[in-house]
Design an enzyme around this catalytic site. Sequence first.
Site, PDB file in Angstrom:
ATOM      1  N   ASP A 160       0.853  -1.193   0.000  1.00 61.68           N
ATOM      2  CA  ASP A 160       0.000   0.000   0.000  1.00 61.68           C
ATOM      3  C   ASP A 160       0.885   1.239   0.000  1.00 61.68           C
ATOM      4  OD1 ASP A 160      -2.421  -1.431   0.134  1.00 61.68           O
ATOM      5  OD2 ASP A 160      -2.228  -1.646   2.300  1.00 61.68           O
ATOM      6  N   ASP A 177      -6.977  -1.233  -4.722  1.00 62.13           N
ATOM      7  CA  ASP A 177      -8.066  -0.873  -3.801  1.00 62.13           C
ATOM      8  C   ASP A 177      -8.919   0.241  -4.391  1.00 62.13           C
ATOM      9  OD1 ASP A 177      -7.033  -2.661  -1.939  1.00 62.13           O
ATOM     10  OD2 ASP A 177      -5.823  -1.134  -0.946  1.00 62.13           O
TER      11      ASP A 177
END
Length: 217
Positions: free
Chosen positions: A149, A179
């Site tokens: 991330d 995401d």
Amino acid sequence: MKLRSTIATLIILLIILADQIIKISVKISMCLYDKIHVTDWFYIFFTENKGMAFGMSFISTLWLTLFRLGAIAFFVYVLVKQIRRQAPIGFLVCLSMIIAGAFGNIIDNSLYGLIFTESAPIPPPFAQPAHFVEFGQGYGSFLRGHVVDMFYFPLFRWPDWMPLVAGQTFFGAVFNFADAAISCGAAAMLLFYHKYLSFVLSSSKRAQDATDKTLSK
């Protein structure tokens, strides 16, 4: 039908490619928890997680990956079915974004533990970014890799007088391109194609009811 299948395939491939380019670039150039200031409300903040999207972690990586594989298989089935039914192109785009995002994170879970060294956290002075290794010589095993991330948007902090959230960052989640594809695809589907989605769901229910009646005779 050819146009719709081509658009869906291109969207899936491009999102997966963009997602992996971003993740690999971050992983091999930054240490864990390293941060790049873009603006006061946007940072490139390298983190890894073993769980759900946006850094959540309450399911083991193995079970999460198997769940994602099942979800992808289901959504691909729906996508193919909707292409054959000449569904609105925008609806197919949303569905393709969800599929691509889920698959992008599965790549991390499945392969990153096999092909990368473990990312070292800062601030140790000799911490180095991860690098590629021979297949199978990485920090983990198959289906046990960590999802990368990097996007962090600390838009503002709640004032101290606010109950429950006083001093906390609004939208403090760190997420990745995959995401974002899932979230944007799902949001756009619900916002712009909720009527068509209701039609699809009701049609599936009627088909299932008809099948059940046939089998009960």
